[in-house]
Scaffold this motif. Structure first.
Motif, short mmCIF file in Angstrom:
data_model
loop_
_atom_site.label_atom_id
_atom_site.label_comp_id
_atom_site.label_asym_id
_atom_site.label_seq_id
_atom_site.Cartn_x
_atom_site.Cartn_y
_atom_site.Cartn_z
N VAL A 1 0.83 -1.21 0.00
CA VAL A 1 0.00 0.00 0.00
C VAL A 1 0.86 1.26 0.00
O VAL A 1 0.47 2.29 -0.56
CB VAL A 1 -0.98 -0.03 1.19
CG1 VAL A 1 -0.27 0.17 2.52
CG2 VAL A 1 -2.07 1.01 1.02
N LEU A 2 2.06 1.20 0.59
CA LEU A 2 2.97 2.35 0.50
C LEU A 2 3.42 2.57 -0.94
O LEU A 2 3.51 3.71 -1.41
CB LEU A 2 4.19 2.12 1.39
CG LEU A 2 4.07 2.48 2.87
CD1 LEU A 2 5.34 2.07 3.62
CD2 LEU A 2 3.83 3.98 3.06
N MET A 3 3.70 1.48 -1.65
CA MET A 3 4.07 1.60 -3.06
C MET A 3 2.90 2.20 -3.86
O MET A 3 3.11 3.05 -4.74
CB MET A 3 4.41 0.23 -3.65
CG MET A 3 5.53 -0.50 -2.97
SD MET A 3 5.72 -2.12 -3.79
CE MET A 3 6.29 -3.10 -2.42
N GLU A 4 1.69 1.73 -3.57
CA GLU A 4 0.52 2.22 -4.29
C GLU A 4 0.31 3.72 -4.04
O GLU A 4 -0.05 4.47 -4.96
CB GLU A 4 -0.72 1.43 -3.89
CG GLU A 4 -0.69 0.00 -4.40
CD GLU A 4 -1.80 -0.87 -3.86
OE1 GLU A 4 -2.17 -1.83 -4.56
OE2 GLU A 4 -2.28 -0.61 -2.74
N ALA A 5 0.54 4.16 -2.80
CA ALA A 5 0.39 5.58 -2.49
C ALA A 5 1.44 6.40 -3.24
O ALA A 5 1.14 7.46 -3.82
CB ALA A 5 0.52 5.81 -0.98
N MET A 6 2.67 5.93 -3.26
CA MET A 6 3.73 6.65 -3.97
C MET A 6 3.49 6.63 -5.49
O MET A 6 3.73 7.62 -6.18
CB MET A 6 5.09 6.05 -3.62
CG MET A 6 5.47 6.29 -2.16
SD MET A 6 6.93 5.36 -1.61
CE MET A 6 8.24 6.17 -2.53
N ALA A 7 3.00 5.51 -6.01
CA ALA A 7 2.67 5.44 -7.43
C ALA A 7 1.61 6.46 -7.80
O ALA A 7 1.59 6.98 -8.93
CB ALA A 7 2.21 4.03 -7.79
N ALA A 8 0.71 6.75 -6.85
CA ALA A 8 -0.35 7.73 -7.07
C ALA A 8 0.13 9.16 -6.85
O ALA A 8 -0.66 10.10 -6.93
CB ALA A 8 -1.53 7.43 -6.16
N GLY A 9 1.43 9.33 -6.57
CA GLY A 9 1.99 10.66 -6.39
C GLY A 9 1.76 11.26 -5.02
O GLY A 9 1.86 12.48 -4.86
N LYS A 10 1.47 10.42 -4.03
CA LYS A 10 1.20 10.92 -2.69
C LYS A 10 2.48 10.94 -1.85
O LYS A 10 3.24 9.95 -1.85
CB LYS A 10 0.16 10.05 -1.98
CG LYS A 10 -1.16 9.95 -2.73
CD LYS A 10 -1.76 11.32 -2.98
CE LYS A 10 -2.98 11.24 -3.87
NZ LYS A 10 -3.56 12.58 -4.15
N PRO A 11 2.74 12.02 -1.13
CA PRO A 11 3.85 12.01 -0.17
C PRO A 11 3.50 11.09 0.98
O PRO A 11 2.35 11.07 1.44
CB PRO A 11 3.93 13.47 0.28
CG PRO A 11 2.53 13.97 0.14
CD PRO A 11 1.95 13.26 -1.06
N VAL A 12 4.45 10.30 1.43
CA VAL A 12 4.15 9.30 2.46
C VAL A 12 4.96 9.57 3.72
O VAL A 12 6.07 10.12 3.68
CB VAL A 12 4.43 7.87 1.95
CG1 VAL A 12 3.56 7.56 0.74
CG2 VAL A 12 5.90 7.67 1.62
#
Length: 404
Positions: free
Chosen positions: A314-325
């Protein structure tokens, strides 16, 4: 090593083994399976136990119907015939159960049961043309997969993740020696395996994600995951309660044993009206939630039982969506999130540091956007589907080529 034979010919089918195939909480397994199918591979889905559908997704519901069940009446009925057909394999499994790296009669009996079920499932699939067997999770699925591979004369590999390595480990050294290759989801995992059994083919093959064509601007703090201690949702709620973020909500998707305690914590911290517990969501809905957020936070830690994450998909998915994590500073996660560049890493169990990181992200939209773009670029180059499916196919083909 579980060996194949020339009669399987060419690439052969790949049997894919999971605990429950499919399941909503392990999207990486069925996505990988479908990805290989999309590349023309013949895949035989094998589920150790019955999937718990319906899933609200026609493709997953169809996959659940298609999966061959290991712990099933069909396997139990076939067991005597399988034993009669392969007495040497069953005797070898019994010898293995006495020698593998397990302690106690109960653990060895469990291992032997899994081995017998794997052999019998293989006997049921003897005409399926299986050339390779791959398991996700290094414990029960890998045991079943190893003996299924032996029964059909195929090569065997597995992907280890987290709980299956750190809490519910089962005969890992034995499986490391038997595998044609071990798919390492991180460089840290490679070192972990090498410390147990030096050598062996253990390529880095990430649990990959699809990189969407564009990134969207969002407004809330979002998080997705099973509600268990290692995810750090209690830390996130406490940190959220310490910051002043008018109009911003904390939205959490997922379910698990800590749900009631987390709801009570939000009430005690005075933020119950600002925290949304959305429950378990289909994968598409979880991705939509991620896209709706301004910040994605998952402050992972090592739990009191020793359980911890590998690299949460899910961290990868958030970063793929351009979200800062914002994530917990674990060795594996540091391979995904570069601190201060593609996100912020905080010390595990440090609520003050987590609150400070949230505050920084909220107060600095340009930095948020820059981190989101950097993370998206890193995922595209190292954690995207095509790159890692290439790596997996190459490892499978190399194993088969070396075995024929």
């Amino acid at each position: 090593m579980a060996r194949g034979n020339a009669s399987n010919g060419g690439k052969g089918a790949v049997a894919y083994v999971g605990t429950r195939l499919p399941t909503l909480s392990e999207t990486f397994v069925h996505r990988e399976l479908r990805g290989l199918r999309g590349r023309g591979r013949r895949i035989v889905p094998v589920s150790v136990r019955a999937p718990q559908g319906p899933f609200g997704d026609p493709e997953l519901d169809e996959l659940a119907k298609e999966a061959v069940l290991v712990y099933s009446r069909a396997t139990a009925v076939a067991l005597p015939r399988a034993m009669a057909a392969m007495p040497g394999q069953f005797a070898r499994a019994a010898r293995d159960a006495l020698a593998v790296d397990l302690s106690g009669a109960k653990a060895r009996a469990k291992f032997l049961t899994q081995a017998y079920m794997g052999l019998t499932a293989g006997w049921r699939l003897r005409d399926a043309g299986i050339g390779h067997v791959h398991a996700h999770l290094a414990n029960t699925p890998a045991t079943v997969a190893l003996y299924l591979a032996r029964a059909v004369g195929a090569t065997f590999s597995f992907t280890g993740h987290a709980n299956d390595l750190f809490v519910h480990r089962e005969a890992l050294a034995f499986k490391l020696r038997e595998a044609a290759f071990v798919s390492s989801i991180s460089r840290w995992h490679q070192g972990f395996y090498d410390a147990i059994v030096p050598g062996g083919d253990r390529p880095v093959i990430r649990c990959s994600v699809t990189v969407p064509p564009s990134a969207e601007e969002g407004r809330d703090i979002v998080s997705v995951g099973r509600l268990v201690a290692k995810k750090g949702f209690d830390l996130l709620i406490r940190a959220f309660a310490r910051i002043d973020a008018p109009g911003m909500r904390l939205r959490i998707a997922g379910d698990g044993p800590e749900r009631q305690a987390l709801v009570a914590l939000a009430e005690a911290e005075g933020v119950a009206d600002k925290v949304d517990f959305l429950g378990a969501q289909p994968h598409a809905a979880a991705l939509a939630l991620i896209r709706s957020g301004a910040i994605f936070a998952l402050p992972c830690r090592t739990s009191s039982t020793g359980d911890r994450d590998g690299i949460p998909v899910v961290l990868m998915e958030a970063m793929a969506a351009g979200k800062p994590v914002i994530a917990g500073r674990l060795e594996t996660i540091a391979e995904l999130v570069e601190d201060e560049t593609s996100g912020l890493l905080v010390p595990p169990d440090d609520v003050d540091a987590l609150a400070t990181a949230l505050r920084r992200m909220i107060d600095d939209p340009p930095a948020r956007r820059a981190m989101g773009l950097a993370g998206r670029d890193h995922v595209r180059k190292e954690f995207s589907d095509d790159i890692n499916w290439d790596r997996l196919e190459a490892a499978i083909d190399a194993a088969r080529k070396g075995d024929l």
